[in-house]
Design a protein around this motif. Structure first.
Motif, short mmCIF file in Angstrom:
data_model
loop_
_atom_site.label_atom_id
_atom_site.label_comp_id
_atom_site.label_asym_id
_atom_site.label_seq_id
_atom_site.Cartn_x
_atom_site.Cartn_y
_atom_site.Cartn_z
N SER A 70 17.25 1.14 -1.56
CA SER A 70 16.17 0.54 -2.36
C SER A 70 14.82 0.85 -1.75
O SER A 70 14.70 1.12 -0.54
N VAL A 71 13.81 0.80 -2.60
CA VAL A 71 12.44 1.12 -2.19
C VAL A 71 11.51 0.00 -2.64
O VAL A 71 11.48 -0.35 -3.84
N VAL A 72 10.79 -0.58 -1.70
CA VAL A 72 9.76 -1.56 -2.04
C VAL A 72 8.51 -0.76 -2.36
O VAL A 72 7.88 -0.18 -1.48
N TRP A 73 8.14 -0.73 -3.65
CA TRP A 73 7.04 0.13 -4.10
C TRP A 73 5.72 -0.62 -4.14
O TRP A 73 4.65 -0.05 -3.92
N GLY A 74 5.77 -1.89 -4.45
CA GLY A 74 4.54 -2.67 -4.58
C GLY A 74 3.93 -2.53 -5.96
O GLY A 74 4.63 -2.55 -6.96
N GLY A 75 2.60 -2.35 -6.03
CA GLY A 75 1.91 -2.19 -7.30
C GLY A 75 1.90 -0.75 -7.77
O GLY A 75 2.45 0.14 -7.13
#
Length: 220
Positions: A182-187
Motif C-alpha cells: 500500500s501507498v500513503v499518497w496524501g492529497g
C-alpha cells in the motif's frame, strides 16, 4: 420605365420568396443524413434517435442547441457539438466519457469518469480499472474528487500496479497495489514528484510506502 421597375421589384420579391421557401420551409434542403463522429461504445443509432430530428426537416431551422441538449441526455457522453453541413447533412460530433475507476455496491460495479459521473453499471469491475473506496462517493464530493484527481495523475506504469484507491478525506488518499503493498499518497498535490519518488521506493522491500510529503518519505 415605371412598369419595368415594378416588374423587377415583383421578380426580385418572387426570387427572394422562393429562396426563403426552399431554405426554411421545403424539404428540398432538408435533413437527408445525420453524420455522427467520435462515438466508440455508444451506437450511432442511439445518438440519432436521441437527436430527434425528422428526415427532411429543413436543415436551416434545426435547433442545434436543442439537439445538443437531447443528445447530452445520454450518460456516456461528455460533450456533443452539432453543425449544419449543406445541402442536407446534420453533423453530430461527440466525445464519450472514459471510466477511470469503479465503485462496488450491491454486487455491481458503477464505472465513473474523472468528474465522478456514473457512466454505466456492470456486474464486475473491468480489468485494469481500480476500485474506489470513499465514504460518500458522489460527483462534487471533495474526497471523491481528490481521489479521482490522484488516479488521473498516475503515470501509466504506476497505474497498472494499482488495484484500489481509498480516501478518508481530500488529503487522505492511499493506493492499494496488486501485490498487496500500500501507498500513503496524501492529497492530489505534487503528483509527479510523488510518482517519481515512489517508482524508486518500490524497488525496496516494504509493505507501506508513505509519499504524502515527497520531501520526507517513510517505509514500513
Amino acid at each position: 420605365m415605371k412598369a419595368r421597375n415594378a416588374f423587377l421589384v415583383l421578380l426580385t420579391a418572387g426570387v427572394v420568396g422562393c429562396a426563403v421557401w426552399l431554405i426554411f420551409f421545403s424539404p428540398v434542403l432538408g435533413v437527408r443524413s445525420i453524420d455522427i463522429v467520435g462515438n466508440v461504445t455508444v451506437p450511432a443509432e442511439r445518438i440519432e434517435q436521441q437527436a430527434g430530428v425528422p428526415e427532411l426537416h429543413p436543415l436551416a431551422t434545426v435547433d442545434l442547441a436543442g439537439v445538443e441538449a437531447r443528445v447530452m441526455q445520454i450518460r456516456q457522453l461528455a460533450s456533443a457539438k452539432v453543425d449544419r453541413v449543406w445541402p442536407g447533412t446534420l453533423k453530430i460530433e461527440v466525445v464519450e466519457r472514459e471510466p477511470i475507476a469503479a465503485i462496488t455496491a450491491g454486487g455491481k460495479a458503477a464505472l465513473i469518469d474523472k468528474g465522478g459521473v456514473v457512466i454505466e453499471i456492470q456486474n464486475t469491475v473491468p480489468p485494469g480499472l481500480p476500485t474506489l473506496k470513499v465514504d460518500r462517493p458522489a460527483a462534487g464530493d471533495p474526497t471523491t474528487m481528490a481521489a479521482l484527481r490522484v488516479i488521473q495523475s498516475l503515470p501509466d506504469d504506476l497505474a497498472a500496479k494499482v488495484r484500489g484507491v481509498r480516501a478518508s478525506s481530500p488529503e487522505g488518499v492511499s493506493l492499494e497495489l496488486s501485490d498487496g503493498r500500500s501507498v500513503v499518497w496524501g492529497g492530489a498535490d505534487r503528483g509527479a514528484d510523488k510518482a517519481r519518488i515512489l517508482k524508486t521506493l518500490l524497488r525496496r522491500k516494504a509493505s507501506v510506502y508513505d509519499v504524502s510529503s515527497p520531501d520526507v518519505v517513510t517505509l514500513k
